[in-house]
Design a protein around this motif. Sequence first.
Motif, PDB file in Angstrom:
ATOM      1  N   ASP A  23      35.851  23.664  39.246  1.00  0.00           N
ATOM      2  CA  ASP A  23      35.248  24.343  38.093  1.00  0.00           C
ATOM      3  C   ASP A  23      34.918  25.787  38.474  1.00  0.00           C
ATOM      4  O   ASP A  23      33.869  26.053  39.059  1.00  0.00           O
ATOM      5  N   PRO A  24      35.795  26.731  38.170  1.00  0.00           N
ATOM      6  CA  PRO A  24      35.566  28.124  38.555  1.00  0.00           C
ATOM      7  C   PRO A  24      34.639  28.889  37.620  1.00  0.00           C
ATOM      8  O   PRO A  24      34.403  30.084  37.832  1.00  0.00           O
ATOM      9  N   SER A  25      34.092  28.231  36.604  1.00  0.00           N
ATOM     10  CA  SER A  25      33.304  28.963  35.601  1.00  0.00           C
ATOM     11  C   SER A  25      32.113  29.733  36.183  1.00  0.00           C
ATOM     12  O   SER A  25      31.762  30.792  35.643  1.00  0.00           O
ATOM     13  N   PRO A  26      31.447  29.280  37.277  1.00  0.00           N
ATOM     14  CA  PRO A  26      30.309  30.064  37.775  1.00  0.00           C
ATOM     15  C   PRO A  26      30.672  31.476  38.236  1.00  0.00           C
ATOM     16  O   PRO A  26      29.822  32.361  38.208  1.00  0.00           O
ATOM     17  N   THR A  27      31.916  31.687  38.658  1.00  0.00           N
ATOM     18  CA  THR A  27      32.274  33.024  39.148  1.00  0.00           C
ATOM     19  C   THR A  27      32.896  33.920  38.075  1.00  0.00           C
ATOM     20  O   THR A  27      33.075  35.118  38.301  1.00  0.00           O
ATOM     21  N   LEU A  28      33.218  33.360  36.925  1.00  0.00           N
ATOM     22  CA  LEU A  28      33.904  34.167  35.898  1.00  0.00           C
ATOM     23  C   LEU A  28      33.069  35.363  35.425  1.00  0.00           C
ATOM     24  O   LEU A  28      33.620  36.463  35.239  1.00  0.00           O
ATOM     25  N   PRO A  29      31.753  35.226  35.224  1.00  0.00           N
ATOM     26  CA  PRO A  29      30.980  36.411  34.837  1.00  0.00           C
ATOM     27  C   PRO A  29      31.002  37.502  35.908  1.00  0.00           C
ATOM     28  O   PRO A  29      30.963  38.702  35.585  1.00  0.00           O
ATOM     29  N   LEU A  30      31.084  37.103  37.179  1.00  0.00           N
ATOM     30  CA  LEU A  30      31.165  38.085  38.262  1.00  0.00           C
ATOM     31  C   LEU A  30      32.487  38.844  38.182  1.00  0.00           C
ATOM     32  O   LEU A  30      32.527  40.080  38.310  1.00  0.00           O
ATOM     33  N   LEU A  31      33.569  38.127  37.976  1.00  0.00           N
ATOM     34  CA  LEU A  31      34.885  38.751  37.909  1.00  0.00           C
ATOM     35  C   LEU A  31      35.008  39.650  36.683  1.00  0.00           C
ATOM     36  O   LEU A  31      35.650  40.713  36.735  1.00  0.00           O
ATOM     37  N   HIS A  32      34.400  39.223  35.583  1.00  0.00           N
ATOM     38  CA  HIS A  32      34.417  40.042  34.368  1.00  0.00           C
ATOM     39  C   HIS A  32      33.783  41.410  34.627  1.00  0.00           C
ATOM     40  O   HIS A  32      34.290  42.449  34.185  1.00  0.00           O
ATOM     41  N   HIS A  60      41.294  36.695  43.516  1.00  0.00           N
ATOM     42  CA  HIS A  60      40.419  35.606  43.084  1.00  0.00           C
ATOM     43  C   HIS A  60      40.990  34.949  41.822  1.00  0.00           C
ATOM     44  O   HIS A  60      41.076  33.708  41.733  1.00  0.00           O
ATOM     45  N   LEU A  61      41.407  35.746  40.863  1.00  0.00           N
ATOM     46  CA  LEU A  61      41.996  35.191  39.640  1.00  0.00           C
ATOM     47  C   LEU A  61      43.291  34.443  39.948  1.00  0.00           C
ATOM     48  O   LEU A  61      43.587  33.412  39.326  1.00  0.00           O
ATOM     49  N   ASN A  62      44.059  34.955  40.888  1.00  0.00           N
ATOM     50  CA  ASN A  62      45.284  34.263  41.287  1.00  0.00           C
ATOM     51  C   ASN A  62      44.959  32.907  41.912  1.00  0.00           C
ATOM     52  O   ASN A  62      45.669  31.917  41.673  1.00  0.00           O
ATOM     53  N   ASP A 119      25.810  45.438  41.287  1.00  0.00           N
ATOM     54  CA  ASP A 119      25.458  46.848  41.105  1.00  0.00           C
ATOM     55  C   ASP A 119      25.174  47.544  42.428  1.00  0.00           C
ATOM     56  O   ASP A 119      24.633  48.649  42.435  1.00  0.00           O
ATOM     57  N   ASP A 120      25.539  46.919  43.542  1.00  0.00           N
ATOM     58  CA  ASP A 120      25.278  47.538  44.839  1.00  0.00           C
ATOM     59  C   ASP A 120      26.118  48.808  44.991  1.00  0.00           C
ATOM     60  O   ASP A 120      27.280  48.847  44.585  1.00  0.00           O
ATOM     61  N   PRO A 121      25.556  49.851  45.574  1.00  0.00           N
ATOM     62  CA  PRO A 121      26.337  51.088  45.741  1.00  0.00           C
ATOM     63  C   PRO A 121      27.492  50.949  46.723  1.00  0.00           C
ATOM     64  O   PRO A 121      28.420  51.766  46.701  1.00  0.00           O
ATOM     65  N   SER A 122      27.465  49.948  47.602  1.00  0.00           N
ATOM     66  CA  SER A 122      28.524  49.776  48.596  1.00  0.00           C
ATOM     67  C   SER A 122      29.683  48.962  48.021  1.00  0.00           C
ATOM     68  O   SER A 122      29.493  47.825  47.568  1.00  0.00           O
ATOM     69  N   ALA A 123      30.891  49.518  48.083  1.00  0.00           N
ATOM     70  CA  ALA A 123      32.064  48.765  47.634  1.00  0.00           C
ATOM     71  C   ALA A 123      32.306  47.553  48.520  1.00  0.00           C
ATOM     72  O   ALA A 123      32.848  46.546  48.056  1.00  0.00           O
ATOM     73  N   HIS A 124      31.911  47.625  49.784  1.00  0.00           N
ATOM     74  CA  HIS A 124      32.057  46.462  50.669  1.00  0.00           C
ATOM     75  C   HIS A 124      31.231  45.284  50.146  1.00  0.00           C
ATOM     76  O   HIS A 124      31.676  44.137  50.193  1.00  0.00           O
ATOM     77  N   VAL A 125      30.040  45.559  49.663  1.00  0.00           N
ATOM     78  CA  VAL A 125      29.180  44.501  49.145  1.00  0.00           C
ATOM     79  C   VAL A 125      29.737  43.966  47.830  1.00  0.00           C
ATOM     80  O   VAL A 125      29.783  42.752  47.602  1.00  0.00           O
ATOM     81  N   ARG A 126      30.177  44.864  46.953  1.00  0.00           N
ATOM     82  CA  ARG A 126      30.726  44.407  45.670  1.00  0.00           C
ATOM     83  C   ARG A 126      31.998  43.590  45.893  1.00  0.00           C
ATOM     84  O   ARG A 126      32.241  42.602  45.198  1.00  0.00           O
ATOM     85  N   ARG A 127      32.801  43.978  46.860  1.00  0.00           N
ATOM     86  CA  ARG A 127      33.991  43.181  47.175  1.00  0.00           C
ATOM     87  C   ARG A 127      33.589  41.797  47.666  1.00  0.00           C
ATOM     88  O   ARG A 127      34.241  40.792  47.329  1.00  0.00           O
ATOM     89  N   LEU A 128      32.523  41.706  48.459  1.00  0.00           N
ATOM     90  CA  LEU A 128      32.073  40.412  48.958  1.00  0.00           C
ATOM     91  C   LEU A 128      31.743  39.460  47.816  1.00  0.00           C
ATOM     92  O   LEU A 128      31.960  38.249  47.926  1.00  0.00           O
ATOM     93  N   VAL A 129      31.236  39.985  46.699  1.00  0.00           N
ATOM     94  CA  VAL A 129      30.912  39.151  45.539  1.00  0.00           C
ATOM     95  C   VAL A 129      32.152  38.374  45.100  1.00  0.00           C
ATOM     96  O   VAL A 129      32.088  37.169  44.824  1.00  0.00           O
ATOM     97  N   SER A 130      33.288  39.044  45.055  1.00  0.00           N
ATOM     98  CA  SER A 130      34.532  38.399  44.631  1.00  0.00           C
ATOM     99  C   SER A 130      35.206  37.654  45.771  1.00  0.00           C
ATOM    100  O   SER A 130      35.572  36.485  45.648  1.00  0.00           O
ATOM    101  N   GLU A 131      35.359  38.325  46.915  1.00  0.00           N
ATOM    102  CA  GLU A 131      36.141  37.745  48.012  1.00  0.00           C
ATOM    103  C   GLU A 131      35.444  36.536  48.623  1.00  0.00           C
ATOM    104  O   GLU A 131      36.086  35.530  48.945  1.00  0.00           O
TER     105      GLU A 131
END
Length: 383
Positions: free
Chosen positions: A192-201, A218-220, A162-174
């Motif tokens: 086991d990629p399951s820990p990041t799936l809620p983030l990607l959702h 990330h999904l790729n 929920d960070d206002p910065s898109a750079h920070v939100r991108r870091l969550v995935s990248e």
Amino acid sequence: MAEPFKNLINAQVMREVGHHLRRTWPAFDQRRFERLAITGLDGLEFKARAAHLCAALEATLPQDFHASADILQSSLKAVPPPSPLHDPDKELGQLTSDDTGLAGWALWAFGEYVARRGMGTPARALEALHAITQRFTAEFAIRPFLIQHPELTLATLSRWLDDPSAHVRRLVSEGSRPRLPWGQRLQALVQDPSPTLPLLHRLQDDPSEYVRRSVANHLNDIAKDHPDLLVTWLNTHLPDAPDTRRRLLRHASRSLIKSAHVEVLSAWGLGQAFEGDIKVTVDKRRVAVGEALTIQVTLLARGQAPQALELDYRVHHLKANGETSPKTFKGKRLTLQPGEKLVWQKVHALKPVSTRRYYPGPHALDIQVNGAVHGLTPFLLLS
């Protein structure tokens, strides 16, 4: 000739770093730092230059990580508050240092410093990476924390959704991509990629395309090791998806589409065999390394309904052991109406690249139409 990429970290960048660290911390030994950072720099390649700068920081900043992190953060460039009209993609080329502080490629070394020196105080280190990623990226630096402090780091990434910065939100995935190019492989997430799936959702419908593109990559990554997981994701999130999500999911599917994965092709309406005639030709059967081959594909639809098609082509490269190995290249997406004829041409360069060595001898190419292979066409590659 283009400037070598390694020169993005140069002597002038080192002087800028020294200036802003001294501005922030008057006791900083700027002269010693610049001597350490610049000496031997010209003989180093790009990643080694970042490590060289990091070593100079380690030699001149306080041993106490909290103190050094405060200095590093205070030396950073001022950034404007995010706004709905803010486009991080357009900002990337403007991430350079100015009178207010540091930004750009020098901060690769800042992230490395945090990863090396801040592992014992991970919460403070992640706070520093949060600041750094808004002026460059912390996608490489955060990966050791995911390995050594996975619970804390994943909890922090969840808060950053929920960070206002898109750079920070991108870091969550990248930063949590299992197979990030240039980055340390996150083997636990490969398995086991399951820990990041809620983030990607949460991020797949982010308002920023900059963030959504990272989610697609990330999904790729995940699809390379867990294709069935991507099939499930498509079956869940593709129906009735908005256009932005459809583009994201299409990009996430690219590797499995190129490898003709049946269920992924079906999810995109590409599971049906082509009804019609296919002809594949090349402009020459003998071509030298460094030259190009012109491929022509002619399709004539004979079905009774429109046909959605994914057209790719494969080059069967000769290997050192005398066998051939196909590599798939992106072609064209199209829809053919009943009776429609399409002629598609592609110029394929056979120039040496760092990731491929060419061996003279018999080669071949063919095409894939909705995953089915057609038109094997031999050619001879000359040295």
